[in-house]
Scaffold this active site. Structure first.
Site, PDB file in Angstrom:
ATOM      1  N   ASP A 101       1.713  -3.525 -11.790  1.00 57.04           N
ATOM      2  CA  ASP A 101       0.552  -3.480 -12.674  1.00 57.04           C
ATOM      3  C   ASP A 101       0.282  -2.105 -13.242  1.00 57.04           C
ATOM      4  O   ASP A 101      -0.485  -1.953 -14.186  1.00 57.04           O
ATOM      5  CB  ASP A 101      -0.701  -3.944 -11.904  1.00 57.04           C
ATOM      6  CG  ASP A 101      -0.603  -5.407 -11.567  1.00 57.04           C
ATOM      7  OD1 ASP A 101      -0.172  -6.174 -12.438  1.00 57.04           O
ATOM      8  OD2 ASP A 101      -0.933  -5.784 -10.428  1.00 57.04           O
ATOM      9  N   HIS A 133       1.076  -1.732  -2.217  1.00 59.02           N
ATOM     10  CA  HIS A 133       1.462  -3.136  -2.210  1.00 59.02           C
ATOM     11  C   HIS A 133       1.561  -3.606  -0.778  1.00 59.02           C
ATOM     12  O   HIS A 133       2.020  -2.868   0.087  1.00 59.02           O
ATOM     13  CB  HIS A 133       2.811  -3.319  -2.929  1.00 59.02           C
ATOM     14  CG  HIS A 133       3.033  -4.735  -3.336  1.00 59.02           C
ATOM     15  ND1 HIS A 133       3.561  -5.668  -2.486  1.00 59.02           N
ATOM     16  CD2 HIS A 133       2.755  -5.377  -4.495  1.00 59.02           C
ATOM     17  CE1 HIS A 133       3.618  -6.827  -3.124  1.00 59.02           C
ATOM     18  NE2 HIS A 133       3.132  -6.679  -4.334  1.00 59.02           N
TER      19      HIS A 133
HETATM   20  N1  COA Z   1      -5.428   4.063  -3.432  1.00 58.66           N
HETATM   21  C1  COA Z   1      -5.785   4.796  -2.346  1.00 58.66           C
HETATM   22  N2  COA Z   1      -5.559   4.420  -1.076  1.00 58.66           N
HETATM   23  C2  COA Z   1      -4.971   3.251  -0.880  1.00 58.66           C
HETATM   24  C3  COA Z   1      -4.566   2.432  -1.938  1.00 58.66           C
HETATM   25  C4  COA Z   1      -4.804   2.866  -3.266  1.00 58.66           C
HETATM   26  N3  COA Z   1      -4.465   2.117  -4.324  1.00 58.66           N
HETATM   27  N4  COA Z   1      -3.982   1.308  -1.466  1.00 58.66           N
HETATM   28  C5  COA Z   1      -4.007   1.422  -0.124  1.00 58.66           C
HETATM   29  N5  COA Z   1      -4.600   2.590   0.236  1.00 58.66           N
HETATM   30  C6  COA Z   1      -4.747   3.112   1.610  1.00 58.66           C
HETATM   31  C7  COA Z   1      -5.846   2.395   2.379  1.00 58.66           C
HETATM   32  O1  COA Z   1      -7.083   3.071   2.245  1.00 58.66           O
HETATM   33  C8  COA Z   1      -5.301   2.421   3.782  1.00 58.66           C
HETATM   34  O2  COA Z   1      -5.506   3.709   4.313  1.00 58.66           O
HETATM   35  P1  COA Z   1      -5.688   3.894   5.932  1.00 58.66           P
HETATM   36  O3  COA Z   1      -4.388   3.490   6.540  1.00 58.66           O
HETATM   37  O4  COA Z   1      -5.990   5.347   6.069  1.00 58.66           O
HETATM   38  O5  COA Z   1      -6.811   2.994   6.329  1.00 58.66           O
HETATM   39  C9  COA Z   1      -3.810   2.243   3.595  1.00 58.66           C
HETATM   40  O6  COA Z   1      -3.540   2.793   2.290  1.00 58.66           O
HETATM   41  C10 COA Z   1      -3.332   0.798   3.669  1.00 58.66           C
HETATM   42  O7  COA Z   1      -4.118   0.043   2.754  1.00 58.66           O
HETATM   43  P2  COA Z   1      -4.501  -1.487   2.946  1.00 58.66           P
HETATM   44  O8  COA Z   1      -5.667  -1.831   2.079  1.00 58.66           O
HETATM   45  O9  COA Z   1      -4.606  -1.789   4.420  1.00 58.66           O
HETATM   46  O10 COA Z   1      -3.184  -2.183   2.401  1.00 58.66           O
HETATM   47  P3  COA Z   1      -3.052  -3.687   2.014  1.00 58.66           P
HETATM   48  O11 COA Z   1      -1.644  -4.023   2.212  1.00 58.66           O
HETATM   49  O12 COA Z   1      -4.093  -4.514   2.693  1.00 58.66           O
HETATM   50  O13 COA Z   1      -3.438  -3.699   0.464  1.00 58.66           O
HETATM   51  C11 COA Z   1      -3.313  -3.552  -1.872  1.00 58.66           C
HETATM   52  C12 COA Z   1      -2.534  -3.740  -0.577  1.00 58.66           C
HETATM   53  C13 COA Z   1      -2.374  -3.823  -3.059  1.00 58.66           C
HETATM   54  C14 COA Z   1      -4.483  -4.567  -1.950  1.00 58.66           C
HETATM   55  C15 COA Z   1      -3.876  -2.122  -1.913  1.00 58.66           C
HETATM   56  O14 COA Z   1      -2.822  -1.193  -1.872  1.00 58.66           O
HETATM   57  C16 COA Z   1      -4.752  -1.872  -3.140  1.00 58.66           C
HETATM   58  O15 COA Z   1      -5.974  -2.111  -3.079  1.00 58.66           O
HETATM   59  N6  COA Z   1      -4.154  -1.371  -4.267  1.00 58.66           N
HETATM   60  C17 COA Z   1      -4.868  -1.191  -5.497  1.00 58.66           C
HETATM   61  C18 COA Z   1      -4.994  -2.528  -6.225  1.00 58.66           C
HETATM   62  C19 COA Z   1      -3.689  -2.969  -6.835  1.00 58.66           C
HETATM   63  O16 COA Z   1      -3.000  -2.199  -7.492  1.00 58.66           O
HETATM   64  N7  COA Z   1      -3.371  -4.258  -6.655  1.00 58.66           N
HETATM   65  C20 COA Z   1      -2.185  -4.882  -7.268  1.00 58.66           C
HETATM   66  C21 COA Z   1      -1.216  -5.368  -6.251  1.00 58.66           C
HETATM   67  S1  COA Z   1       0.260  -5.926  -7.079  1.00 58.66           S
END
Ligand code: COA
Length: 424
Positions: free
Chosen positions: A359, A302
């Site tokens: 979710d 998140h």
């Molecule tokens: N599975 C595996 N790795 C994940 C991950 C996941 N669900 N979510 C984040 N990461 C990793 C990223 O690869 C990144 O790794 P790094 O630091 O080595 O580059 C790190 O964790 C940070 O991720 P980032 O995408 O920069 O975080 P964010 O704050 O931009 O994104 C989300 C947040 C929610 C978009 C992201 O965690 C995600 O895509 N989750 C899955 C989708 C989801 O459940 N969305 C609902 C949100 S309520």
């Protein structure tokens, strides 16, 4: 008031600092460009406060979520969705009279303009219900093109809250070729929705207390989440003074994506894929750890919550209750629990503070209720409506509000000499 100093190109500049009610500090850089000629660069807006708000407080580190000061844990067990909607929109919990009137209006306005039924004739049966919801909510303005005085706004607010669930339920019934069920005034908001979805004119539909309670909880947990992607979209669109329906419709589109409201559908699809692949969830955890695989554990991580998502705790409990009371044994839930257990002990997830979000479990409850997977995001949208409405109202009434217009750092070509295409 304290200030922050910035030294830029050898010159010192001062910017005011202010604090929110919960001691959050903000540097007001609204004069940055005028003073320095520079702008900030903050992709994804992770460090940018786009507004001052009194609606929702989140402390991502401590796992706190409050609507208008009330903890989500208390609202989720002690109130129903319409009360929480009223709280978010009007800034106080309704008294008994206000609640009775609010409920009456919500039922009265849940009937769609009959001409809107023609829409359904022209969508293919396979149409995604988010496409239908977003288009039909924007189209409400075509049927109710009134201005937005305070009184008319109150009606528009009720209309969008009440009719979104009717649109959702009708689109489901029509996609199945079943007769639609009109709302019934003696039923609550959640009970009406369940009856419109699963009732039939052939027999009396008995609304299950367990399902009604779980649905209320799910909607409450989704009701607002401050300046996320869809809410910021609602504010952005509304900042041009676009009408409420158009702004909410834009929010619905913002919610649709898999990284936002689409995640609950993605979670179920991911769990189904793992079950179909023999249930080897560890393989998928390993895959999620490999960046180049392009695979993420849906329902994990998140942008704001970095220790736990308080909504996920409530929903996990509700999920157990619903499945126990309905006597459902769902292999997807077993896989989900195993994934959570293993991931929470894995260094990759610990170091990146990746925990199950709301979710991760909501899809399993929706599935147990009989709601089809492609409607999960619609359920999220129905829950999020009060938040979008409250944020839209706050933005429109904020004297500091200006049309939203971020800047960019241009990295493209410098001016180039144009040579017309030789068309001979
Ligand atoms: N599975 C595996 N790795 C994940 C991950 C996941 N669900 N979510 C984040 N990461 C990793 C990223 O690869 C990144 O790794 P790094 O630091 O080595 O580059 C790190 O964790 C940070 O991720 P980032 O995408 O920069 O975080 P964010 O704050 O931009 O994104 C989300 C947040 C929610 C978009 C992201 O965690 C995600 O895509 N989750 C899955 C989708 C989801 O459940 N969305 C609902 C949100 S309520």
């Amino acid at each position: 008031m304290s200030t922050a100093k910035l030294i830029f190109e050898g010159k010192e500049h001062e910017f005011p600092v202010f604090e929110g009610t919960e001691d959050e500090k903000a540097i007001d850089i609204s004069s940055l460009r005028a003073k320095t000629g520079a702008i900030t660069y903050d992709p994804g807006y992770g460090n940018t406060g786009s507004c001052k708000s009194t609606i929702t407080f989140i402390d991502g580190e401590k796992g706190i979520l409050r609507y208008r000061g009330y903890p989500i844990e208390e609202l989720a067990v002690g109130s129903k969705f319409p009360e929480v909607a009223y709280l978010l929109i009007y800034d106080h919990l309704p008294n008994m009279n206000e609640l009775l009137e609010w409920r009456k209006q919500l039922t009265r306005h849940s009937f769609m303009h009959e001409s809107m039924m023609n829409f359904f004739d022209h969508y293919p049966p396979t149409a995604h219900p988010m496409a239908i919801l977003s288009a039909m909510v924007a189209s409400l303005y075509a049927f109710y093109p009134n201005s937005e005085t305070d009184e008319e706004l109150d009606t528009n607010i009720i209309r969008v809250l009440a009719q979104a669930k009717t649109i959702a339920a009708f689109s489901y019934k029509i996609s199945r070729g079943e007769p639609i069920m009109y709302p019934q005034s003696n039923l609550s908001y959640a009970a009406n929705f369940l009856r419109m979805m699963f009732g039939s004119p052939a027999e009396e539909y008995e609304v299950s207390d367990v399902l009604e309670r779980a649905l209320n909880q799910l909607l409450i947990l989704h009701a607002d989440h401050e300046q996320n992607c869809s809410t910021s979209t609602v504010r952005m669109v509304g900042s041009s003074q676009a009408n409420l329906y158009a702004s909410i419709s834009a929010g619905i589109s913002g919610l649709w994506g898999p990284l936002h409201g689409g995640a609950n559908q993605e979670v179920i699809e991911m769990l189904e894929m793992i079950v179909a692949d023999g249930g080897n969830y560890k393989k998928y955890i390993e895959l999620a750890k490999k960046k180049d695989s392009g695979f993420r554990l849906m329902g994990f991580g998140h942008r704001v919550y970095k220790n736990f998502d308080p909504r996920a705790r409530i929903i996990k409990k509700a999920c157990d209750e619903v499945l126990a009371e309905l006597g459902i044994k769902d292999p997807l839930l077993d896989i989900a629990k195993s994934i959570e257990e293993v991931a929470l002990q894995d260094d990759f997830f610990i170091s990146r503070k990746l925990y199950p979000n709301v979710d991760f479990y909501s899809g399993i409850i929706y599935k147990a209720m009989g709601i089809p997977t492609n409607m999960f995001t619609v359920m999220f949208a129905i829950g999020r409506l009060p938040g979008w409405i409250a944020q839209w109202l706050e933005m429109r009434r904020d004297p500091d509000n200006r049309i939203h217009r971020p800047r960019q750092v241009y990295m493209g070509e410098k001016v180039r000499k144009f040579t017309p295409v030789d068309k001979r």
